[in-house]
Design a protein around this motif. Structure first.
Motif: not given
Length: 141
Positions: A103, A63, A65, A97-98, A95, A106, A69-70
């Motif tokens: 973010g 994952a 970032f 985390r983003f 998600e 994704g 962008r993710c």
């Protein structure tokens, strides 16, 4: 069945991750070596997420970032552990985390020929954007 544990990989996990990908991941990349994964974990220690059950590695996702962008790579679940919610749990952790990092969208790298993965990503809400093509240029020999 015991609880699924999701955590960030550390340097001590990298050999197991590389071996796991040979069994569970489709396709290979120029970065699928010890040096490449070491750089990933050194640069972003929370990017490589592992799923474990009873101390066994059963799934992974990268994952990444970049501040803008993710990106999702290497979503892989052990073939004998598929359809048990492991991939969904890894995506939920990625998600989260983003969102925590700011973010807003994704994107997932998915091999076109991998029908099973195409279906799984669509079921998770990731739709292909046919107007885009990926351009690739190796930077080393």
């Amino acid at each position: 069945m015991t609880e699924l544990r999701i955590r960030a990989a550390g340097p001590e996990d990298l050999d197991a991750v590389l071996a796991f990908w040979k069994t569970a991941a489709e396709g290979t990349s120029i970065s699928d070596d010890r040096e490449g994964v070491e750089r990933l974990v050194a640069r972003d220690p929370e990017a490589l997420l592992l799923a474990e059950r009873d101390g066994e590695l059963v799934g992974t996702v990268v994952a990444g970032f970049d501040g803008w962008r993710c990106h999702l790579y290497r979503l892989a679940v052990h073939p004998e552990r598929r359809r048990q919610g492991i991939g969904s749990a890894l995506l939920a952790a990625a998600e989260e985390r983003f969102v925590r990092l700011g973010g807003r969208r994704g994107d997932a790298m998915v091999l076109r020929r991998n029908e099973r993965a195409q279906h799984a990503w669509r079921a998770a809400g990731y739709a292909p954007e046919e107007q885009w093509r990926r351009g690739v240029k190796p930077l080393t020999d």
